[in-house]
Design a protein around this motif. Structure first.
Motif, mmCIF file in Angstrom:
data_model
loop_
_atom_site.group_PDB
_atom_site.id
_atom_site.type_symbol
_atom_site.label_atom_id
_atom_site.label_comp_id
_atom_site.label_asym_id
_atom_site.label_seq_id
_atom_site.Cartn_x
_atom_site.Cartn_y
_atom_site.Cartn_z
ATOM 1 N N VAL A 104 -8.087 -13.721 -21.272
ATOM 2 C CA VAL A 104 -8.246 -14.400 -20.102
ATOM 3 C C VAL A 104 -7.867 -13.675 -18.612
ATOM 4 N N VAL A 105 -6.505 -13.513 -18.864
ATOM 5 C CA VAL A 105 -5.535 -13.124 -17.432
ATOM 6 C C VAL A 105 -5.519 -11.475 -17.660
ATOM 7 N N THR A 106 -5.593 -10.895 -18.872
ATOM 8 C CA THR A 106 -6.264 -9.653 -18.316
ATOM 9 C C THR A 106 -7.656 -9.107 -18.307
ATOM 10 N N GLU A 107 -9.022 -10.077 -18.753
ATOM 11 C CA GLU A 107 -9.924 -10.181 -17.845
ATOM 12 C C GLU A 107 -9.877 -10.469 -16.101
ATOM 13 N N LYS A 108 -9.091 -11.480 -15.454
ATOM 14 C CA LYS A 108 -8.965 -11.343 -14.250
ATOM 15 C C LYS A 108 -8.314 -10.568 -13.701
ATOM 16 N N THR A 109 -7.361 -10.454 -14.648
ATOM 17 C CA THR A 109 -6.344 -8.594 -13.671
ATOM 18 C C THR A 109 -6.936 -7.768 -13.524
ATOM 19 N N LYS A 110 -7.847 -7.404 -14.026
ATOM 20 C CA LYS A 110 -9.124 -5.862 -13.894
ATOM 21 C C LYS A 110 -9.553 -6.054 -12.595
ATOM 22 N N SER A 111 -10.699 -7.497 -12.962
ATOM 23 C CA SER A 111 -11.139 -7.630 -11.937
ATOM 24 C C SER A 111 -10.680 -7.747 -10.762
ATOM 25 N N LEU A 112 -9.747 -8.762 -10.700
ATOM 26 C CA LEU A 112 -8.687 -8.161 -9.336
ATOM 27 C C LEU A 112 -8.731 -6.902 -9.204
ATOM 28 N N ALA A 113 -7.746 -6.147 -10.270
ATOM 29 C CA ALA A 113 -7.488 -5.126 -9.579
ATOM 30 C C ALA A 113 -8.911 -4.197 -9.337
ATOM 31 N N SER A 114 -9.660 -4.396 -9.310
ATOM 32 C CA SER A 114 -11.607 -3.956 -8.990
ATOM 33 C C SER A 114 -11.587 -4.346 -7.745
ATOM 34 N N THR A 115 -10.984 -5.262 -7.584
ATOM 35 C CA THR A 115 -11.760 -6.026 -5.851
ATOM 36 C C THR A 115 -10.778 -5.250 -4.898
ATOM 37 N N VAL A 116 -9.216 -5.405 -5.368
ATOM 38 C CA VAL A 116 -8.084 -4.342 -4.405
ATOM 39 C C VAL A 116 -8.922 -2.663 -4.583
ATOM 40 N N GLY A 117 -9.564 -2.697 -5.394
ATOM 41 C CA GLY A 117 -9.041 -0.877 -5.056
ATOM 42 C C GLY A 117 -10.440 -0.552 -3.899
ATOM 43 N N GLU A 118 -12.195 -1.586 -4.607
ATOM 44 C CA GLU A 118 -12.717 -1.339 -3.449
ATOM 45 C C GLU A 118 -13.448 -2.033 -2.320
ATOM 46 N N LYS A 119 -11.936 -2.871 -1.456
ATOM 47 C CA LYS A 119 -11.218 -2.998 -0.417
ATOM 48 C C LYS A 119 -10.374 -1.601 0.093
ATOM 49 N N ALA A 120 -9.560 -1.464 -0.509
ATOM 50 C CA ALA A 120 -9.301 -0.625 -0.131
ATOM 51 C C ALA A 120 -9.554 0.743 0.241
ATOM 52 N N SER A 121 -10.945 1.005 -0.378
ATOM 53 C CA SER A 121 -11.503 2.201 -0.485
ATOM 54 C C SER A 121 -12.600 2.177 1.231
ATOM 55 N N ASP A 122 -13.031 0.643 0.487
ATOM 56 C CA ASP A 122 -13.845 0.778 2.501
ATOM 57 C C ASP A 122 -12.861 0.520 3.076
ATOM 58 N N LEU A 123 -11.103 0.300 3.342
ATOM 59 C CA LEU A 123 -10.549 -0.214 4.589
ATOM 60 C C LEU A 123 -10.122 1.644 4.445
ATOM 61 N N ALA A 124 -9.850 2.399 3.563
ATOM 62 C CA ALA A 124 -9.828 3.852 3.933
ATOM 63 C C ALA A 124 -11.279 4.275 4.486
ATOM 64 N N SER A 125 -12.532 4.250 4.028
ATOM 65 C CA SER A 125 -13.148 4.678 4.943
ATOM 66 C C SER A 125 -13.910 4.311 6.738
ATOM 67 N N THR A 126 -12.628 2.822 6.953
ATOM 68 C CA THR A 126 -13.107 2.985 8.133
ATOM 69 C C THR A 126 -12.390 3.119 8.902
ATOM 70 N N VAL A 127 -10.912 3.065 8.644
ATOM 71 C CA VAL A 127 -9.540 4.308 8.814
ATOM 72 C C VAL A 127 -10.329 5.870 9.528
ATOM 73 N N SER A 128 -11.119 5.930 8.451
ATOM 74 C CA SER A 128 -11.189 7.646 8.551
ATOM 75 C C SER A 128 -12.548 8.018 9.190
ATOM 76 N N ALA A 129 -13.256 6.746 9.906
ATOM 77 C CA ALA A 129 -14.878 6.518 10.595
ATOM 78 C C ALA A 129 -14.183 6.370 12.110
ATOM 79 N N LYS A 130 -13.240 5.563 11.937
ATOM 80 C CA LYS A 130 -12.758 5.531 13.675
ATOM 81 C C LYS A 130 -11.577 6.575 14.302
ATOM 82 N N ALA A 131 -10.975 7.002 12.835
ATOM 83 C CA ALA A 131 -10.234 8.283 13.412
ATOM 84 C C ALA A 131 -11.001 9.623 13.680
ATOM 85 N N SER A 132 -12.236 9.649 13.377
ATOM 86 C CA SER A 132 -13.187 10.793 13.882
ATOM 87 C C SER A 132 -13.930 10.526 14.853
#
Length: 167
Positions: free
Chosen positions: A63-91
Motif C-alpha cells: 500500500v505504501v509503495t503504491e501510494k508513494t508511486k502515485s504521489l511521485a507521479s502527481t509531483v512529476g506531472e505538476k512539475a511538468s505543468d509548472l515548467a511549461s507555464t514558466v516556459s510560456a510566460k518567459a516566451s
C-alpha cells in the motif's frame, strides 16, 4: 555519590536503554521457558503469529509503495505543468520585450521629444507584463504546491486508515 560513580560516570541514557533491552530479552526467554503450553504448541502459535504479522507487513508495504508511486507521479506531472507555464510566460516576456524594442527604435527615428514618452510607456508595459507573468507563475506554483500537499495528505490518510484497519 560513591567513589565508583564519580570515577565512572554514566555515559548517558544509552546504558539504561541497553539494560532495558537485555532485561526484555531475559524476560521473554523466561516467559517461553515457563509458558503453560507445550513447546510444539507454543512454537506453532509463535509461527502463526509471525506469519500473520509478516503478511500484514507485506500488505502495508504494498500500500505504501503504491501510494508513494502515485504521489511521485502527481509531483512529476505538476512539475511538468509548472515548467511549461514558466516556459510560456518567459516566451511571452521575450516577445513583449522584442515588441517594445521595435517600438522604441521607430519612435527614436520620428522625434526627439517623443523618445522619452515612448521609452517610459514601453518600460511600463514591460514592467506590467513581467509583474503579471510573475504573479501568474506564482499562482501556478502555489496551486501546484497545494495539489501536491493535498495528494500527500490523502496518501498519508489512506496509509493510516489501511494501517488502523489491518491492526
Amino acid at each position: 555519590m560513591n567513589k565508583a560513580e564519580t570515577e565512572y560516570p554514566a555515559q548517558s541514557s544509552n546504558t539504561f536503554v541497553k539494560g532495558v533491552f537485555i532485561g526484555g530479552l531475559l524476560g521473554a526467554a523466561a516467559a517461553l521457558l515457563f509458558a503453560p503450553k507445550p513447546g510444539t504448541e507454543l512454537r506453532s502459535d509463535l509461527s502463526e503469529k509471525f506469519g500473520t504479522a509478516s503478511d500484514k507487513t507485506k500488505e502495508l508495504t504494498g500500500v505504501v509503495t503504491e501510494k508513494t508511486k502515485s504521489l511521485a507521479s502527481t509531483v512529476g506531472e505538476k512539475a511538468s505543468d509548472l515548467a511549461s507555464t514558466v516556459s510560456a510566460k518567459a516566451s511571452d516576456i521575450f516577445t513583449t520585450v522584442a515588441d517594445s524594442k521595435q517600438q522604441i527604435a521607430s519612435t527614436l527615428s520620428e522625434t526627439g521629444k517623443k523618445i522619452g514618452d515612448t521609452v517610459t510607456d514601453s518600460s511600463a508595459d514591460v514592467a506590467d507584463d513581467v509583474a503579471e507573468a510573475s504573479k501568474e507563475v506564482s499562482d501556478e506554483a502555489k496551486k501546484a504546491t497545494k495539489d501536491v500537499t493535498d495528494e500527500a495528505k490523502k496518501a498519508s490518510d489512506d496509509v493510516k486508515s489501511t494501517y488502523k484497519s489491518n491492526y
